[in-house]
Design a protein around this motif. Structure first.
Motif, PDB file in Angstrom:
ATOM      1  N   MET A 108      37.869   5.351 -36.712  1.00 47.24           N
ATOM      2  CA  MET A 108      37.690   4.221 -36.074  1.00 47.24           C
ATOM      3  C   MET A 108      38.721   3.214 -36.295  1.00 47.24           C
ATOM      4  SD  MET A 108      35.779   2.132 -34.636  1.00 47.24           S
ATOM      5  CE  MET A 108      34.329   3.025 -34.576  1.00 47.24           C
ATOM      6  N   LYS A 109      38.988   2.019 -35.387  1.00 46.50           N
ATOM      7  CA  LYS A 109      40.170   0.916 -34.931  1.00 46.50           C
ATOM      8  C   LYS A 109      39.151  -0.268 -35.825  1.00 46.50           C
ATOM      9  CE  LYS A 109      43.719   0.484 -32.522  1.00 46.50           C
ATOM     10  NZ  LYS A 109      44.281   0.561 -31.258  1.00 46.50           N
ATOM     11  N   THR A 110      39.130  -1.065 -37.094  1.00 46.46           N
ATOM     12  CA  THR A 110      38.686  -1.884 -37.519  1.00 46.46           C
ATOM     13  C   THR A 110      39.143  -2.934 -38.104  1.00 46.46           C
ATOM     14  OG1 THR A 110      36.505  -0.663 -37.470  1.00 46.46           O
ATOM     15  CG2 THR A 110      36.389  -2.586 -38.558  1.00 46.46           C
ATOM     16  N   ASN A 111      39.067  -3.837 -38.313  1.00 46.78           N
ATOM     17  CA  ASN A 111      40.220  -5.169 -38.862  1.00 46.78           C
ATOM     18  C   ASN A 111      38.661  -5.303 -39.808  1.00 46.78           C
ATOM     19  OD1 ASN A 111      42.164  -5.774 -36.845  1.00 46.78           O
ATOM     20  ND2 ASN A 111      41.006  -7.806 -36.460  1.00 46.78           N
ATOM     21  N   ILE A 112      39.101  -4.823 -40.948  1.00 46.13           N
ATOM     22  CA  ILE A 112      39.052  -5.163 -42.187  1.00 46.13           C
ATOM     23  C   ILE A 112      39.032  -5.909 -42.828  1.00 46.13           C
ATOM     24  CG2 ILE A 112      38.402  -3.868 -44.838  1.00 46.13           C
ATOM     25  CD1 ILE A 112      37.089  -1.825 -42.671  1.00 46.13           C
ATOM     26  N   TYR A 113      37.857  -6.853 -43.708  1.00 40.09           N
ATOM     27  CA  TYR A 113      38.447  -8.054 -43.309  1.00 40.09           C
ATOM     28  C   TYR A 113      38.366  -8.303 -45.759  1.00 40.09           C
ATOM     29  CZ  TYR A 113      38.247 -10.438 -38.963  1.00 40.09           C
ATOM     30  OH  TYR A 113      38.289 -10.406 -37.896  1.00 40.09           O
ATOM     31  N   LEU A 114      37.535  -7.375 -45.865  1.00 39.46           N
ATOM     32  CA  LEU A 114      36.600  -7.084 -47.118  1.00 39.46           C
ATOM     33  C   LEU A 114      36.226  -5.973 -47.400  1.00 39.46           C
ATOM     34  CD1 LEU A 114      35.741  -8.764 -49.885  1.00 39.46           C
ATOM     35  CD2 LEU A 114      34.179  -9.387 -49.514  1.00 39.46           C
ATOM     36  N   ASN A 115      36.996  -5.013 -48.662  1.00 41.58           N
ATOM     37  CA  ASN A 115      36.810  -4.058 -49.346  1.00 41.58           C
ATOM     38  C   ASN A 115      36.782  -4.096 -50.632  1.00 41.58           C
ATOM     39  OD1 ASN A 115      35.486  -1.933 -48.879  1.00 41.58           O
ATOM     40  ND2 ASN A 115      37.418  -0.330 -47.893  1.00 41.58           N
ATOM     41  N   ASN A 116      35.748  -4.014 -51.085  1.00 39.84           N
ATOM     42  CA  ASN A 116      35.937  -4.044 -52.363  1.00 39.84           C
ATOM     43  C   ASN A 116      34.801  -2.833 -53.180  1.00 39.84           C
ATOM     44  OD1 ASN A 116      33.618  -5.771 -52.917  1.00 39.84           O
ATOM     45  ND2 ASN A 116      34.476  -7.601 -52.889  1.00 39.84           N
ATOM     46  N   GLU A 117      34.876  -3.148 -54.405  1.00 41.06           N
ATOM     47  CA  GLU A 117      33.581  -2.418 -55.126  1.00 41.06           C
ATOM     48  C   GLU A 117      31.789  -2.933 -54.668  1.00 41.06           C
ATOM     49  OE1 GLU A 117      34.227  -2.489 -59.506  1.00 41.06           O
ATOM     50  OE2 GLU A 117      35.858  -1.798 -58.991  1.00 41.06           O
ATOM     51  N   THR A 118      32.421  -3.953 -54.126  1.00 42.33           N
ATOM     52  CA  THR A 118      30.344  -4.435 -53.774  1.00 42.33           C
ATOM     53  C   THR A 118      30.046  -5.432 -52.570  1.00 42.33           C
ATOM     54  OG1 THR A 118      31.191  -7.091 -54.142  1.00 42.33           O
ATOM     55  CG2 THR A 118      30.222  -5.448 -56.204  1.00 42.33           C
ATOM     56  N   LEU A 119      31.705  -5.418 -52.134  1.00 43.98           N
ATOM     57  CA  LEU A 119      31.451  -5.760 -50.161  1.00 43.98           C
ATOM     58  C   LEU A 119      32.751  -4.994 -49.403  1.00 43.98           C
ATOM     59  CD1 LEU A 119      31.043  -9.230 -50.846  1.00 43.98           C
ATOM     60  CD2 LEU A 119      29.497  -8.345 -50.677  1.00 43.98           C
ATOM     61  N   ILE A 120      31.702  -5.176 -48.212  1.00 48.73           N
ATOM     62  CA  ILE A 120      32.582  -4.722 -46.863  1.00 48.73           C
ATOM     63  C   ILE A 120      31.974  -5.723 -46.107  1.00 48.73           C
ATOM     64  CG2 ILE A 120      31.506  -2.775 -46.410  1.00 48.73           C
ATOM     65  CD1 ILE A 120      34.241  -1.229 -45.849  1.00 48.73           C
ATOM     66  N   ALA A 121      33.296  -5.975 -45.650  1.00 53.12           N
ATOM     67  CA  ALA A 121      33.068  -6.730 -44.387  1.00 53.12           C
ATOM     68  C   ALA A 121      34.607  -6.126 -43.306  1.00 53.12           C
ATOM     69  CB  ALA A 121      33.055  -8.166 -44.401  1.00 53.12           C
ATOM     70  N   GLY A 122      34.204  -6.500 -42.133  1.00 51.70           N
ATOM     71  CA  GLY A 122      34.927  -6.408 -40.843  1.00 51.70           C
ATOM     72  C   GLY A 122      34.513  -7.197 -39.504  1.00 51.70           C
ATOM     73  N   MET A 123      35.810  -6.005 -38.532  1.00 57.68           N
ATOM     74  CA  MET A 123      35.121  -6.620 -37.036  1.00 57.68           C
ATOM     75  C   MET A 123      35.888  -5.294 -36.659  1.00 57.68           C
ATOM     76  SD  MET A 123      35.833 -10.144 -35.108  1.00 57.68           S
ATOM     77  CE  MET A 123      35.743 -10.081 -33.169  1.00 57.68           C
ATOM     78  N   THR A 124      35.113  -5.074 -35.512  1.00 55.07           N
ATOM     79  CA  THR A 124      35.801  -4.160 -34.934  1.00 55.07           C
ATOM     80  C   THR A 124      36.502  -4.570 -33.273  1.00 55.07           C
ATOM     81  OG1 THR A 124      34.036  -3.862 -32.931  1.00 55.07           O
ATOM     82  CG2 THR A 124      33.466  -1.848 -34.876  1.00 55.07           C
ATOM     83  N   ILE A 125      37.777  -3.855 -33.120  1.00 55.80           N
ATOM     84  CA  ILE A 125      38.557  -3.581 -32.390  1.00 55.80           C
ATOM     85  C   ILE A 125      38.158  -3.297 -31.112  1.00 55.80           C
ATOM     86  CG2 ILE A 125      39.774  -5.728 -33.849  1.00 55.80           C
ATOM     87  CD1 ILE A 125      41.815  -3.018 -33.760  1.00 55.80           C
ATOM     88  N   LYS A 126      39.069  -3.970 -29.375  1.00 54.28           N
ATOM     89  CA  LYS A 126      38.957  -2.544 -28.974  1.00 54.28           C
ATOM     90  C   LYS A 126      40.147  -1.581 -28.489  1.00 54.28           C
ATOM     91  CE  LYS A 126      40.062  -4.171 -23.938  1.00 54.28           C
ATOM     92  NZ  LYS A 126      40.251  -4.318 -22.360  1.00 54.28           N
ATOM     93  N   ASP A 127      39.853  -0.274 -28.029  1.00 54.22           N
ATOM     94  CA  ASP A 127      40.259   0.834 -28.932  1.00 54.22           C
ATOM     95  C   ASP A 127      40.577   1.918 -27.808  1.00 54.22           C
ATOM     96  OD1 ASP A 127      42.187   2.724 -29.872  1.00 54.22           O
ATOM     97  OD2 ASP A 127      40.791   3.087 -30.869  1.00 54.22           O
ATOM     98  N   GLY A 128      41.836   1.512 -26.641  1.00 52.14           N
ATOM     99  CA  GLY A 128      41.346   2.109 -24.823  1.00 52.14           C
ATOM    100  C   GLY A 128      41.493   3.774 -25.486  1.00 52.14           C
TER     101      GLY A 128
END
Length: 254
Positions: free
Chosen positions: A1-21
């Motif tokens: 899964m191509k995703t921009n992961i902005y944050l990933n630690n012990e307590t939080l994960i956040a990101g944004m999916t991106i276009k993928d042909g």
């Protein structure tokens, strides 16, 4: 899964999916802007797998470019995850204190705002297209969190996701005046004499709303990727049939 992961630690994960042909419908995540709903569900399930959760942990809203927001509880778990008619109605921002819920926001050019509070565990997402920005949805959400949820703005951290760049955000005078009437967006606009169009930086305007709500500037990060210019972006301006990115945040179980 191509995703921009902005944050990933012990307590939080956040990101944004991106276009993928290589993915179904180019990795489109939106049921309201798709050809085959089953493909969107499949894309969302793959995202859920990558987040180590289930699709029924997702919470989605029916976004209407409003300034409305909703405090998500466990009763909202799974809303809008597999069908639009169960989504939270007429809402463009979600926040929660609950762990293991994936708060979702959909965009193609509009500004996605992901935020979290390091002290009390609150997380949230905001969808701020130009209409949401002139309605000051981001400022209103953070004012509410300060006054009603008793958050200290200094404890909040904000990630502004990729969206339409100022170069590509061309508007006519009517939209320009809506931004000008805010009273704090003048630095984020310019006039193109060749095209007779105004260009607005919606990301910087949203950032200013965060600052006006008391969030420290160094707590605000911006992904300056342009959804129109970058191959990873879905752009409604470029293609009215475009898919949507999904911006998300989840607080992992304690």
């Amino acid at each position: 899964m191509k995703t921009n992961i902005y944050l990933n630690n012990e307590t939080l994960i956040a990101g944004m999916t991106i276009k993928d042909g290589a993915k179904l419908e180019n990795n489109n995540m939106a049921l309201h802007a798709c050809e085959t709903p089953e493909d969107i569900i499949d894309n969302r399930k793959k995202l859920a797998t990558s987040l180590h959760c289930g699709l029924d942990d997702f919470v989605c809203a029916n976004q209407t470019h409003s300034s409305n927001f909703h405090r998500v509880t466990l009763d909202d778990k799974g809303r809008g995850a597999e069908q639009m008619d169960s989504a939270i109605e007429d809402t463009d921002a979600l926040y929660t204190y609950e762990p293991n819920l994936v708060l979702c926001s959909f965009s193609a050019d509009c500004v996605p705002v992901i935020f979290y509070n390091k002290v009390n565990g609150l997380i949230g997402v905001i969808h701020s297209g130009w209409q949401g920005t002139v309605k000051e949805i981001t400022w209103k959400v953070f004012e509410h969190l300060t006054k009603v949820e008793h958050c200290n703005p200094s404890d909040l951290h904000v990630q502004i996701g990729m969206s339409l760049s100022q170069e590509k955000f061309e508007v006519d005078e009517d939209v320009y005046f809506k931004f000008k009437n805010l009273g704090y967006a003048d630095d984020f606009m310019y006039y193109n004499y060749q095209t007779n169009k105004y260009h607005i930086d919606n990301q910087q305007t949203v950032k200013r709303q965060c600052e006006l709500a008391g969030i420290p500037t160094d707590h605000i990060t911006i992904d300056q990727t342009c959804t129109h210019l970058d191959v990873n972006g879905f752009s409604y301006r470029q293609d009215k049939q475009s898919g949507r990115h999904l911006s998300f945040i989840m607080r992992k179980s304690d």
